[in-house]
Enzyme design. Structure first.
Site, PDB file in Angstrom:
ATOM      1  CD  GLU A  79      -2.990  -0.814  -0.158  1.00 48.59           C
ATOM      2  OE1 GLU A  79      -3.169   0.344  -0.600  1.00 48.59           O
ATOM      3  OE2 GLU A  79      -3.504  -1.818  -0.682  1.00 48.59           O
ATOM      4  CE1 TYR A 162      -7.944   3.948  -0.863  1.00 46.27           C
ATOM      5  CE2 TYR A 162      -5.678   3.167  -0.696  1.00 46.27           C
ATOM      6  CZ  TYR A 162      -6.929   3.091  -1.262  1.00 46.27           C
ATOM      7  OH  TYR A 162      -7.185   2.139  -2.213  1.00 46.27           O
ATOM      8  CG  ASP A 180      -9.293   6.083  -4.379  1.00 50.62           C
ATOM      9  OD1 ASP A 180     -10.503   6.090  -4.678  1.00 50.62           O
ATOM     10  OD2 ASP A 180      -8.469   5.378  -4.977  1.00 50.62           O
TER      11      ASP A 180
END
Ligand code: SF4
Length: 259
Positions: A79, A162, A180
């Site tokens: 990520e 996020y 997002d």
């Protein structure tokens, strides 16, 4: 065992099941609070399309290696690599990165030049090296374990909600929504929701998507991946391909827009 038995989680469901695990009331409340017309009909229409959305993911979803990973370090580090970066570029370096740094400890003990050279094709090298090293330090503090904690995951430099949420969802099976610009754009169009300037930072958009995300790990995984892939492949910022979209029947933009 996580819901990664299938890279997309579970892509089949029923309306009855969704009514038991989606917070329809709160989703309607959020839409009502911003003046969206007929919030009841809008949320029910979205729910009606959700089984079709998940079936679409099963057929068209992108099968990246981190979607098959179950190791929390691999998911957390992936990520970070994906921040502001094309997924295909991350896929290119993925095998070498995790061959070199299979654990947080390995990354910390490695020569920084090796790390720089592997992430170089992704750009933002200084930023990425600093963030990865701080993430590895965080994990090393607790015996090479990624903390399953929203606040702790955001301690490394430039790691925001996020990335932390994606880690909790994909590594620890905690059902929640990822916001997002792509997922926000979809809800903006589907509900004719007047999005704020930075929708991915809006607590109201987050609350709406959290309400819509099924409270079930495998379904929440599929729900988020479906929206991420739909935003990348179909509901693009410039030319949404509504005739090919699984949400079209319940989408305000498709029903009223110039498509
Ligand atoms: S129907 Fe069109 S506008 Fe609506 S979500 Fe799908 S692609 Fe986006």
């Amino acid at each position: 065992m996580t819901s990664t038995d299938h890279p997309f989680g579970r892509t089949t469901t029923t309306l009855d099941e969704l009514h038991g695990c989606v917070d329809v009331t709160d989703a309607k409340r959020v839409l009502n609070s911003i003046g969206v017309a007929k919030p009841d009909k809008a949320v029910e229409g979205f729910l009606d399309q959700m089984p079709t959305l998940l079936a679409w993911l099963d057929e068209h979803g992108r099968d990246y290696p981190w979607r098959r990973a179950s190791d929390p370090w691999q998911i957390y580090a992936s990520e970070i690599l994906l921040q502001r970066t094309r997924s295909d570029a991350v896929a290119d370096i993925y095998p070498e990165f995790f061959a070199q740094f299979p654990s947080a400890r390995c990354l910390l003990e490695a020569d920084e030049e090796d790390l720089r050279s592997i992430v170089h094709p992704l750009g933002f090298v200084n930023h990425r090296v600093r963030t990865l090293r701080e993430a590895a330090e965080l994990c090393a503090e607790v015996q090479d374990e990624v903390p399953a904690d929203l606040e702790a995951l955001q301690q490394p430099w430039r790691v925001g909600p996020y990335t932390a949420r994606a880690c909790l969802l994909f590594a620890f099976d905690q059902p929640m929504a990822l916001v997002d610009t792509n997922t926000a754009r979809i809800v903006g169009r589907v509900f004719d929701y007047p999005l704020p300037e930075q929708p991915h930072k809006s607590t109201r958009v987050q609350r709406l998507l959290d309400a819509l995300a099924p409270d079930n790990p495998a379904l929440a995984r599929a729900f988020n991946l479906a929206l991420l892939d739909l935003g990348a492949l179909v509901c693009t910022s410039e030319n949404p391909n509504c005739p090919a979209c699984p949400l079209a029947e319940g989408c305000e933009y498709a029903q009223t827009g110039d498509v």
